[in-house]
Design a protein around this motif. Structure first.
Motif, PDB file in Angstrom:
ATOM      1  N   GLN A  33      18.471  18.547 -13.490  1.00 11.34           N
ATOM      2  CA  GLN A  33      19.224  18.488 -14.758  1.00 11.34           C
ATOM      3  C   GLN A  33      18.513  19.339 -15.819  1.00 11.34           C
ATOM      4  N   TYR A  34      17.205  19.306 -15.788  1.00 19.52           N
ATOM      5  CA  TYR A  34      16.420  20.035 -16.798  1.00 19.52           C
ATOM      6  C   TYR A  34      16.605  21.544 -16.646  1.00 19.52           C
ATOM      7  N   PHE A  35      16.647  22.014 -15.406  1.00 20.08           N
ATOM      8  CA  PHE A  35      16.757  23.455 -15.171  1.00 20.08           C
ATOM      9  C   PHE A  35      18.201  23.955 -15.093  1.00 20.08           C
ATOM     10  N   SER A  36      19.157  23.017 -15.016  1.00 24.95           N
ATOM     11  CA  SER A  36      20.559  23.476 -14.924  1.00 24.95           C
ATOM     12  C   SER A  36      20.997  23.999 -16.286  1.00 24.95           C
ATOM     13  N   THR A  37      21.661  25.162 -16.305  1.00 29.23           N
ATOM     14  CA  THR A  37      22.062  25.777 -17.582  1.00 29.23           C
ATOM     15  C   THR A  37      23.513  25.436 -17.856  1.00 29.23           C
ATOM     16  N   ARG A  87      13.585  26.702 -23.444  1.00 33.10           N
ATOM     17  CA  ARG A  87      13.299  25.269 -23.294  1.00 33.10           C
ATOM     18  C   ARG A  87      12.644  24.994 -21.947  1.00 33.10           C
ATOM     19  N   SER A  88      13.279  25.522 -20.903  1.00 29.54           N
ATOM     20  CA  SER A  88      12.755  25.229 -19.568  1.00 29.54           C
ATOM     21  C   SER A  88      11.353  25.814 -19.406  1.00 29.54           C
ATOM     22  N   PHE A  89      11.054  26.801 -20.216  1.00 32.51           N
ATOM     23  CA  PHE A  89       9.731  27.424 -20.165  1.00 32.51           C
ATOM     24  C   PHE A  89       8.647  26.441 -20.581  1.00 32.51           C
ATOM     25  N   ASP A  90       8.985  25.486 -21.469  1.00 31.65           N
ATOM     26  CA  ASP A  90       7.968  24.540 -21.975  1.00 31.65           C
ATOM     27  C   ASP A  90       7.320  23.714 -20.858  1.00 31.65           C
ATOM     28  N   LEU A  91       8.146  23.191 -19.955  1.00 33.33           N
ATOM     29  CA  LEU A  91       7.605  22.377 -18.857  1.00 33.33           C
ATOM     30  C   LEU A  91       6.709  23.236 -17.957  1.00 33.33           C
ATOM     31  N   VAL A  92       7.189  24.438 -17.645  1.00 35.67           N
ATOM     32  CA  VAL A  92       6.409  25.358 -16.798  1.00 35.67           C
ATOM     33  C   VAL A  92       5.114  25.762 -17.507  1.00 35.67           C
ATOM     34  N   LYS A  93       5.245  26.064 -18.797  1.00 38.63           N
ATOM     35  CA  LYS A  93       4.069  26.467 -19.587  1.00 38.63           C
ATOM     36  C   LYS A  93       3.020  25.351 -19.599  1.00 38.63           C
ATOM     37  N   LEU A  94       3.503  24.127 -19.804  1.00 35.19           N
ATOM     38  CA  LEU A  94       2.606  22.968 -19.827  1.00 35.19           C
ATOM     39  C   LEU A  94       1.905  22.825 -18.470  1.00 35.19           C
ATOM     40  N   ALA A  95       2.690  22.911 -17.377  1.00 39.25           N
ATOM     41  CA  ALA A  95       2.117  22.738 -16.034  1.00 39.25           C
ATOM     42  C   ALA A  95       1.096  23.829 -15.732  1.00 39.25           C
ATOM     43  N   GLN A  96       1.431  25.083 -16.101  1.00 37.40           N
ATOM     44  CA  GLN A  96       0.506  26.194 -15.843  1.00 37.40           C
ATOM     45  C   GLN A  96      -0.787  26.038 -16.647  1.00 37.40           C
TER      46      GLN A  96
END
Length: 961
Positions: free
Chosen positions: A325-329, A339-348
């Motif tokens: 749901q988070y990645f679905s546009t 927005r979806s970059f935030d989760l990836v940025k946090l994980a990285q």
């Protein structure tokens, strides 16, 4: 080992004299009547053990009534002991038959002048709420006691109110206003308010009650901003939302708001804890905005402990539908990428954090994103995940602390997941694992070996590359005989067996044998042999079992090891099979059968009443019969050469109208052979159905044996007996995606190859030619060349489930029949208890129990009346759902025919997936149907009214029988 031995002794009840239920109860009753307080207390605290051993209502009812008497007349300490026993035996409470009498004896203490006695009684009533949810006198006493001036009594009343609110809608509705007034009242002390607020979590019986409770909690959260009050109120808020379900999205927003705006760390921690609870329970209710808000909080917080908590919530969500749901546009939106970059940025950012836990959760989020969002191009993410995992591996493999091991487990689980869903990354993952194996601590090495074995199972192509490194390591470890070193020897040997997919080379065997001779104990050698049997390396297993034969203490263990040695030898004989060489195939099978027969004799000697080895015996007997059937089929195929069809076979076929007669005697033999294989497939199906406690790998193994029988019977039918009607659609392969083990992979490839051969021959040539018999013989040899895998359940039972039945009426002596008059019906009550081992429901759980009752006439007595067929037999089935592992039901049986009837009650179970399992047990009782007095009187009157000549004729006619 010592702990398991201790629990085994405790379970078996050693050191206590075995008594039947009545004697055990009388023994405890004697203690209750004693004049000494110590003996009375000892008798009371031994009751839970009695309930566990004899869990049927007739005993439990008597026992609880005796305890209620002790509660009524004893002192407060004895009452406290009875309360503890009641709380420990909560699941047996519903078996109390005289609930009114039990409650009456307990309730009489509520009128005591002693507030402690009243408090214990209230707690007792609260503990019994499940069986008396609507007792108005109990409700009234709780309401009254909430107004008491004694703190102990008020706390007991709060406990009882919470328990009754959870069980009774009426009580919850009635008490809600009272609780609300007390919480909002100025006279109520704060510590009491903190104890009263959690009662509101049970106000979820209907929508209006839940709504009122939420409004009250909302007021409290704003009116009382102190830390303790906010924490208790928010947690109650969450539990209420989780039970009532409708308000979960609002609750997530509220918790996120507190997480963002409240400066207190304790409140933030509580919010994180509750968000984790909701993430586990209802991940689908999390919107993209919720996850985004949580990511922003995690990016902004300077505190590692809070960041760890938030990441653990995100890592939980990343393994669920919420991540999709988070990645679905949504259509027409452009801001999603940022927005979806935030989760990836946090994980990285967190992947290389100096806190191990944060790094582990960061890597887990990246792995889950890579696994679940496969349609996206995530090359950079995958690389980040692999690098993060490698750095974690280096960090944790050098540290033997429990925290490092827990983090390593998370990292290794992610590695296996990544290798499974992204096979192109598996090579680098395996290389990093092998590199670290040499320098890691022993505890970490064991976990890494498990990880390597899991990856090699999924991707066998990587096995050969591992073998050199593993052998090097195997030579250097094991300098000491510590537990970790022994465990490592087993784990490494397992990986070696998995990696060398075909037979072990002599060099590998020599290295393993030398290491075992140097440092291992017998238990380590046995575990390695067990793994060798599981992976199909039977020559190695046979040598190890042989070396252990003289090292065991009991003859049962000796016979068990001897049987395993014989089975390994039997399977080893089959590795010398070659296609097209049928005479040597027959001699190999005969040699294998000799070993199997020796092994089954030894296995029978190893069984004991407590451990009957029924699955093992069943599995081996089926294997013996399967080998004999294969041998018979090869002989039948050879008979085409030794006994070809006679010259007049075609004429016979034309006159009889049976085209198969053209082939001569081979056609009848093939028919018998096909029936034999079908019968074996049915028996394998029965073994599968009776193995409720088996793990999935063992069940799949049994299923593959069944499929091999069906395959051969289908091949016989398609090639020889009925080529026109043969259909190949239902036997087509279901794809190799779900293949779990090398054994299964090889069996499936043999199945597909045989089906292709049969299908091509079926189209080209009419039966029966040498090509057809050669195809069948080659199919048999191809199946036997795959080394049999003895799976875990053959050696080890991780889950144990059994059903104990009690029938009433039951005779005092099992051989003695129950007397019933023929004009009456027998009401047979069947009660049952589901008993579990140490890990209940590990593989599957019981949803319902099917009880089948049938009766057969054993012997007639008296005259033979004309009786309707309906009255001759009883055959009925009922489905019951166990509650707290107990079930009961009744059957009404008719015995109109005079004589002795045999009643059989058999149970089978249905698991949560709807599969029926024939677990047993089967219980038998005898019933004697007697002629009722009125019928007897009428018959005598008719006999007296008959002329003497007729009576004489009748007597002589009966005397002949």
């Amino acid at each position: 080992m010592a702990a398991s031995a201790k629990s085994f002794l405790a379970d078996a009840g050693y050191g206590e004299q075995e008594l039947d239920a009545n004697s055990a109860l009388m023994e405890l009753d004697k203690g209750l009547r004693s004049g000494k307080l110590g003996e009375q207390c000892e008798a009371v605290v031994r009751f839970p053990r009695l309930f566990q051993k004899y869990p049927f209502p007739i005993l439990i009812n008597s026992a609880f009534l005796k305890l209620a008497d002790v509660f009524r007349v004893g002192n407060n300490f004895l009452r406290l002991c009875v309360l503890k026993v009641t709380q420990q035996s909560e699941k047996h409470l519903e078996k109390i038959l005289n609930v009114d009498e039990f409650v009456k004896r307990i309730f009489s203490v509520i009128h005591s002048n002693d507030p402690v006695a009243r408090a214990i009684t209230l707690r007792m009533l609260g503990s019994m709420a499940s069986i008396i949810p609507e007792r108005k006198n109990a409700h009234h006493s709780i309401r009254q006691s909430l107004d008491s001036h004694d703190n102990v009594e008020v706390e007991a009343a709060i406990f009882a109110a919470a328990n009754f609110s959870a069980q009774s809608k009426d009580f919850a509705g009635g008490i809600c206003n009272k609780i609300s007034e007390m919480i909002q009242g100025l006279a109520t002390p704060v510590d009491l308010k903190l104890k009263l607020i959690p009662i509101l979590q049970h106000m979820h019986h209907d929508a209006s009650l839940a709504s009122n409770s939420r409004q009250l909690l909302q007021q409290l959260v704003t009116s009382y901003p102190s830390t303790k009050m906010v924490i208790v109120t928010l947690h109650t808020f969450t539990l209420l939302a989780a039970s009532s379900l409708v308000d979960i999205p609002k609750q997530i927003q509220l918790l996120l708001q507190y997480l963002k705006t409240d400066p207190r760390k304790a409140v933030k921690r509580l919010a994180i804890q509750d968000l984790k609870l909701l993430a586990n329970k209802t991940p689908h209710t999390w919107s993209r905005e919720n996850i985004q808000a949580l990511c922003e909080c995690a990016l902004q917080t300077p505190y590692d402990s809070l960041k760890l908590g938030m990441l653990s919530v995100l890592s939980t969500l990343s393994g669920t539908i919420a991540i999709k749901q988070y990645f679905s546009t949504a259509p027409g939106t452009t801001a999603t990428a940022a927005r979806s970059f935030d989760l990836v940025k946090l994980a990285q950012e967190c992947c290389y954090h100096n806190n191990r836990g944060i790094a582990a959760h960061g890597v887990r989020v990246l792995t889950n994103i890579s696994a679940s969002c496969q349609e996206k191009d995530l090359l950079a993410l995958e690389q980040d995940a692999v690098f993060g995992l490698e750095s974690l591996l280096v960090l944790c493999s050098q540290d033997s602390s429990p925290g490092a091991q827990a983090t390593l487990k998370i990292a290794l689980t992610c590695m296996v997941k990544l290798a499974k869903c992204r096979p192109h990354l598996s090579q680098s993952v395996v290389e990093s694992l092998l590199t670290q194996l040499h320098s890691a601590q022993d505890a970490a090495r064991i976990l890494m070996c498990h990880c390597l074995a899991a990856i090699a199972m999924q991707l066998p192509v990587l096995g050969d590359g591992m073998l050199g490194d593993l052998m090097e390591l195997y030579k250097v470890i094991g300098r000491s005989a510590t537990d970790k070193q022994q465990e490592l020897l087993v784990s490494l040997a397992t990986v070696i067996f998995v990696a060398s997919q075909k037979a072990l080379s002599s060099e590998v065997k020599t290295v393993i044998r030398q290491q075992l001779e140097n440092v291992s104990n017998g238990w380590t050698a046995y575990r390695i042999a067990r793994q060798a049997s599981r992976m199909g390396n039977h020559d190695m297993a046979r040598e190890l079992y042989q070396s252990l034969l003289t090292q065991v203490a009991s003859e049962h263990f000796y016979f068990w090891l001897n049987s395993l040695k014989e089975f390994s030898h039997a399977e080893q004989c089959l590795t010398g099979l070659h296609e097209e060489d049928y005479s040597s195939a027959l001699s190999c099978i005969a040699e294998s059968l000799r070993s199997y027969h020796r092994g089954i004799a030894s296995l029978t000697a190893a069984s004991t009443p407590l451990n009957p080895l029924s699955f093992q015996c069943g599995f081996v007997k089926l294997r013996i019969d399967l080998l004999q059937a294969f041998s018979q089929l090869i002989c039948t195929c050879n008979s085409l050469k030794t006994s070809p069809p006679p010259a007049i076979a075609t004429t016979i076929a034309m006159t009889s109208g049976n085209d198969l007669q053209r082939c001569g005697r081979i056609s009848n033999q093939m028919k018998l052979s096909m029936e034999e294989f079908r019968n074996l497939a049915t028996r394998y199906g029965d073994l599968y159905q009776s193995s409720f406690d088996a793990d999935s790998a063992t069940l799949r193994n049994v299923e593959l044996q069944q499929q091999s029988c069906l395959l051969i019977s289908h091949a016989v039918e398609a090639l020889i007996l009925d080529p026109e009607a043969a259909s190949f659609q239902e036997y087509s392969s279901s794809g190799a995606a779900s293949v779990e083990s090398e054994y299964e992979r090889r069996m499936m490839s043999v199945f597909n190859h045989v089906l292709e051969e049969v299908e091509s021959l079926n189209r080209k040539y009419a039966p029966v030619s040498y090509l057809h018999t050669a195809c069948l013989c080659n199919a048999v040899i191809a199946l036997l060349k795959v080394p049999l895998s003895f799976q875990r359940y053959f050696f080890q039972k991780l889950q144990s489930t059994s059903i104990k039945l009690a029938l009433s009426p039951s005779p005092r002596n099992p051989a003695e029949p129950i007397a019933v008059q023929s004009n009456q019906q027998l009401a047979l009550k069947v009660e049952g208890v589901v008993q579990h081992g140490s890990k209940p429901g590990l593989f599957r759980k019981i949803q319902s129990v099917y009880l089948n009752v049938s009766s057969t006439l054993q012997s007639k007595s008296g005259q033979d009346y004309k009786i309707p067929v309906d009255n001759m037999t009883n055959e009925m089935e009922q489905k019951v759902e166990p509650h707290n592992d107990y079930f009961s039901t009744q059957f009404l049986l008719n015995f109109a025919i005079l004589g002795t009837h045999n009643i059989t009650v058999e149970s089978s179970v249905k698991d949560l997936n709807g599969i029926i399992w024939k677990t047993g047990p089967k219980t038998t009782i005898f019933v004697k149907s007697l002629e009722d007095p009125y019928s007897q009187q009428v018959r005598l009157q008719q006999q007296q009214a008959q002329p003497p000549s007729q009576q004489q004729q009748q007597r002589t006619a009966y005397s002949r029988f």
